[in-house]
Design a protein around this motif. Sequence first.
Motif, PDB file in Angstrom:
ATOM      1  N   LEU A 131       0.811  -1.222   0.000  1.00 44.96           N
ATOM      2  CA  LEU A 131       0.000   0.000   0.000  1.00 44.96           C
ATOM      3  C   LEU A 131       0.842   1.268   0.000  1.00 44.96           C
ATOM      4  CD1 LEU A 131      -2.710  -1.031   2.622  1.00 44.96           C
ATOM      5  CD2 LEU A 131      -2.919  -1.069   0.143  1.00 44.96           C
ATOM      6  N   LEU A 132       2.107   1.158   0.394  1.00 48.67           N
ATOM      7  CA  LEU A 132       2.967   2.338   0.470  1.00 48.67           C
ATOM      8  C   LEU A 132       3.477   2.719  -0.915  1.00 48.67           C
ATOM      9  CD1 LEU A 132       5.078   1.429   3.623  1.00 48.67           C
ATOM     10  CD2 LEU A 132       3.300   3.173   3.475  1.00 48.67           C
ATOM     11  N   PRO A 133       3.729   4.005  -1.156  1.00 53.60           N
ATOM     12  CA  PRO A 133       4.352   4.416  -2.421  1.00 53.60           C
ATOM     13  C   PRO A 133       5.701   3.740  -2.601  1.00 53.60           C
ATOM     14  CG  PRO A 133       3.508   6.317  -1.220  1.00 53.60           C
ATOM     15  CD  PRO A 133       3.415   5.143  -0.287  1.00 53.60           C
ATOM     16  N   GLN A 134       6.043   3.420  -3.845  1.00 55.54           N
ATOM     17  CA  GLN A 134       7.293   2.719  -4.119  1.00 55.54           C
ATOM     18  C   GLN A 134       8.496   3.522  -3.658  1.00 55.54           C
ATOM     19  OE1 GLN A 134       7.386  -0.480  -5.313  1.00 55.54           O
ATOM     20  NE2 GLN A 134       9.526  -0.330  -4.665  1.00 55.54           N
ATOM     21  N   SER A 135       8.440   4.852  -3.815  1.00 58.47           N
ATOM     22  CA  SER A 135       9.557   5.684  -3.375  1.00 58.47           C
ATOM     23  C   SER A 135       9.763   5.561  -1.863  1.00 58.47           C
ATOM     24  CB  SER A 135       9.307   7.148  -3.744  1.00 58.47           C
ATOM     25  OG  SER A 135       8.089   7.612  -3.176  1.00 58.47           O
ATOM     26  N   THR A 136       8.666   5.463  -1.108  1.00 57.63           N
ATOM     27  CA  THR A 136       8.765   5.280   0.339  1.00 57.63           C
ATOM     28  C   THR A 136       9.373   3.930   0.671  1.00 57.63           C
ATOM     29  OG1 THR A 136       6.833   6.691   0.702  1.00 57.63           O
ATOM     30  CG2 THR A 136       7.453   5.217   2.498  1.00 57.63           C
ATOM     31  N   LEU A 137       8.928   2.883  -0.046  1.00 57.86           N
ATOM     32  CA  LEU A 137       9.490   1.549   0.184  1.00 57.86           C
ATOM     33  C   LEU A 137      10.983   1.521  -0.111  1.00 57.86           C
ATOM     34  CD1 LEU A 137       6.746  -0.845  -1.235  1.00 57.86           C
ATOM     35  CD2 LEU A 137       7.400  -0.525   1.139  1.00 57.86           C
ATOM     36  N   ASN A 138      11.378   2.196  -1.192  1.00 60.25           N
ATOM     37  CA  ASN A 138      12.802   2.238  -1.533  1.00 60.25           C
ATOM     38  C   ASN A 138      13.617   2.881  -0.412  1.00 60.25           C
ATOM     39  OD1 ASN A 138      12.196   1.059  -3.979  1.00 60.25           O
ATOM     40  ND2 ASN A 138      12.202   2.983  -5.111  1.00 60.25           N
ATOM     41  N   GLU A 139      13.081   3.973   0.143  1.00 61.32           N
ATOM     42  CA  GLU A 139      13.789   4.667   1.211  1.00 61.32           C
ATOM     43  C   GLU A 139      13.859   3.823   2.484  1.00 61.32           C
ATOM     44  OE1 GLU A 139      15.386   7.612   1.327  1.00 61.32           O
ATOM     45  OE2 GLU A 139      15.130   7.716  -0.832  1.00 61.32           O
ATOM     46  N   MET A 140      12.847   2.980   2.705  1.00 61.62           N
ATOM     47  CA  MET A 140      12.757   2.232   3.963  1.00 61.62           C
ATOM     48  C   MET A 140      13.369   0.839   3.870  1.00 61.62           C
ATOM     49  SD  MET A 140       8.950   3.295   5.317  1.00 61.62           S
ATOM     50  CE  MET A 140       9.256   2.622   6.961  1.00 61.62           C
ATOM     51  N   THR A 141      13.872   0.455   2.682  1.00 57.93           N
ATOM     52  CA  THR A 141      14.422  -0.885   2.513  1.00 57.93           C
ATOM     53  C   THR A 141      15.513  -1.186   3.531  1.00 57.93           C
ATOM     54  OG1 THR A 141      13.898  -0.918   0.155  1.00 57.93           O
ATOM     55  CG2 THR A 141      15.608  -2.431   0.917  1.00 57.93           C
ATOM     56  N   ALA A 142      16.419  -0.242   3.717  1.00 60.20           N
ATOM     57  CA  ALA A 142      17.510  -0.455   4.663  1.00 60.20           C
ATOM     58  C   ALA A 142      16.985  -0.585   6.095  1.00 60.20           C
ATOM     59  CB  ALA A 142      18.517   0.689   4.565  1.00 60.20           C
ATOM     60  N   PHE A 143      15.956   0.192   6.445  1.00 58.73           N
ATOM     61  CA  PHE A 143      15.361   0.084   7.771  1.00 58.73           C
ATOM     62  C   PHE A 143      14.733  -1.292   7.966  1.00 58.73           C
ATOM     63  CE2 PHE A 143      15.360   4.708   7.138  1.00 58.73           C
ATOM     64  CZ  PHE A 143      15.886   5.138   8.334  1.00 58.73           C
ATOM     65  N   PHE A 144      14.016  -1.770   6.939  1.00 53.77           N
ATOM     66  CA  PHE A 144      13.381  -3.085   7.028  1.00 53.77           C
ATOM     67  C   PHE A 144      14.427  -4.180   7.232  1.00 53.77           C
ATOM     68  CE2 PHE A 144       9.690  -1.489   4.171  1.00 53.77           C
ATOM     69  CZ  PHE A 144       9.091  -0.905   5.282  1.00 53.77           C
ATOM     70  N   ALA A 145      15.523  -4.096   6.468  1.00 59.32           N
ATOM     71  CA  ALA A 145      16.568  -5.120   6.565  1.00 59.32           C
ATOM     72  C   ALA A 145      17.203  -5.126   7.946  1.00 59.32           C
ATOM     73  CB  ALA A 145      17.623  -4.887   5.486  1.00 59.32           C
ATOM     74  N   GLU A 146      17.490  -3.936   8.474  1.00 61.56           N
ATOM     75  CA  GLU A 146      18.102  -3.880   9.797  1.00 61.56           C
ATOM     76  C   GLU A 146      17.118  -4.325  10.868  1.00 61.56           C
ATOM     77  OE1 GLU A 146      20.726  -3.480  12.877  1.00 61.56           O
ATOM     78  OE2 GLU A 146      21.017  -3.674  10.715  1.00 61.56           O
ATOM     79  N   ALA A 147      15.848  -3.994  10.702  1.00 63.29           N
ATOM     80  CA  ALA A 147      14.833  -4.442  11.665  1.00 63.29           C
ATOM     81  C   ALA A 147      14.807  -5.964  11.731  1.00 63.29           C
ATOM     82  CB  ALA A 147      13.461  -3.901  11.274  1.00 63.29           C
ATOM     83  N   GLU A 148      14.893  -6.607  10.575  1.00 61.76           N
ATOM     84  CA  GLU A 148      14.901  -8.070  10.542  1.00 61.76           C
ATOM     85  C   GLU A 148      16.128  -8.620  11.279  1.00 61.76           C
ATOM     86  OE1 GLU A 148      13.375 -11.804   9.771  1.00 61.76           O
ATOM     87  OE2 GLU A 148      12.451  -9.825   9.470  1.00 61.76           O
ATOM     88  N   ARG A 149      17.285  -7.965  11.093  1.00 64.73           N
ATOM     89  CA  ARG A 149      18.498  -8.412  11.787  1.00 64.73           C
ATOM     90  C   ARG A 149      18.367  -8.242  13.299  1.00 64.73           C
ATOM     91  NH1 ARG A 149      21.015  -6.308   7.060  1.00 64.73           N
ATOM     92  NH2 ARG A 149      21.212  -4.225   7.968  1.00 64.73           N
ATOM     93  N   VAL A 150      17.776  -7.122  13.734  1.00 65.28           N
ATOM     94  CA  VAL A 150      17.579  -6.891  15.165  1.00 65.28           C
ATOM     95  C   VAL A 150      16.669  -7.959  15.751  1.00 65.28           C
ATOM     96  CG1 VAL A 150      16.574  -5.328  16.872  1.00 65.28           C
ATOM     97  CG2 VAL A 150      18.022  -4.409  15.052  1.00 65.28           C
ATOM     98  N   LEU A 151      15.592  -8.284  15.039  1.00 71.10           N
ATOM     99  CA  LEU A 151      14.658  -9.299  15.530  1.00 71.10           C
ATOM    100  C   LEU A 151      15.326 -10.668  15.607  1.00 71.10           C
ATOM    101  CD1 LEU A 151      11.354  -8.305  13.670  1.00 71.10           C
ATOM    102  CD2 LEU A 151      12.140  -7.644  15.933  1.00 71.10           C
ATOM    103  N   GLN A 152      16.126 -10.996  14.598  1.00 65.61           N
ATOM    104  CA  GLN A 152      16.822 -12.279  14.607  1.00 65.61           C
ATOM    105  C   GLN A 152      17.800 -12.356  15.786  1.00 65.61           C
ATOM    106  OE1 GLN A 152      16.209 -14.849  12.856  1.00 65.61           O
ATOM    107  NE2 GLN A 152      15.061 -14.123  11.079  1.00 65.61           N
TER     108      GLN A 152
END
Length: 374
Positions: A131-152
């Motif tokens: 549902l998010l704009p693609q430009s927003t997803l592109n900007e947040m990709t690094a945040f998502f990846a790091e969030a996954e690492r923190v959770l792991q």
Amino acid sequence: MQTFVRRLAILDYLRRTTVPRSTEAILAHLQDQGYLEESDEQRRNSQLRVVQRDLKFLLGDDPGFFDADPAEADDELEEPLNPFGLRSVPAAGKGRAWMLDPLDRQRFDFEKMPGYLAVAFAMTAKHLSNLLPQSTLNEMTAFFAEAERVLQRSERKLAPQHYLRLRDSIEFYQRGQSLESPDFDMRWLDTIYQAIIRAQQIELVYSVSASNGSTTKTYRLSPLGVVLMLPKLYLVSLNEAGEFRHFLLHRIRRVELLRENFADEDFSLQAYLDAGHMDVFIDDSDRGDYDLVLAIKRQQGDKLIEDLSDYPLNATQSVTLESASEAIVRVRVRRTIQLRNWILSLGSRATVLQPEIIRQDIRSVLTASLQNYN
């Protein structure tokens, strides 16, 4: 190479400061560090233009930025790419000051992302990515990846808060018979978001059913909002005649952003929905309110009355327990397909007492349905 190094120096300078810096301050820093020579006033003006060009490049090569009035710059220009998170803010007089986006700085300090923030990003990636704009997803990709690492990491350490488990323990679910969500092109949703943000009109090519299959129609629209009626997503818009129109996102074949703007200051999507404009009326000429009186049979261990008390049809609803075996629900409603289907879903447990016109709506469907099985 000299230009490349100078631009890196500008980014490094802004990254180490907590307040916006003027173009003149950036120039002075570059001179102090030997990236530009100190010079007289005439030479200084030339160097100032060099720094402006550097900032223009770092901002995303936004054409005409320094030639336009800062208050009007965004009206005519495409959204800059801004790959470095550079921000321009008003300064004293007509000048501009520069800083790096505070959120962008977090990309360089991921190891300090707390668990609660990691799970928030994980939930966003899981449930809102489509549902998010693609430009927003592109900007947040690094945040998502790091969030996954923190959770792991939190799982491996057997931390008291198992955020990864929390992410995997929350799901959306459709009540009743679930339906698969149709695919839609994210490019068109991105364009619609841009149009809504900038209050610009769009040209939309839409697939419609025809007697010989399907065809397309082209519309010129003012997009007002996107409504999630899972599993469907709708665009709410105004056509050229000023009429409200709804379009399913998965039937959109193309969207083009036009230069013409539209005024929508008085429009509220929430008020539009509350007024029932997304409802489907049994009789489109009858959109009046009716006082519904509904008798519901109570059963042992039944949760229906409790659910109705916790999740009322609307603010006008009241529930009265007439006896151990029956409750009366009173609520002001409109004659919609949604209401009729909900009453029918209650089966023999519900009886419409008033008004007669809604009793007839239910009776007509039941009679027609019964004929299909005779």
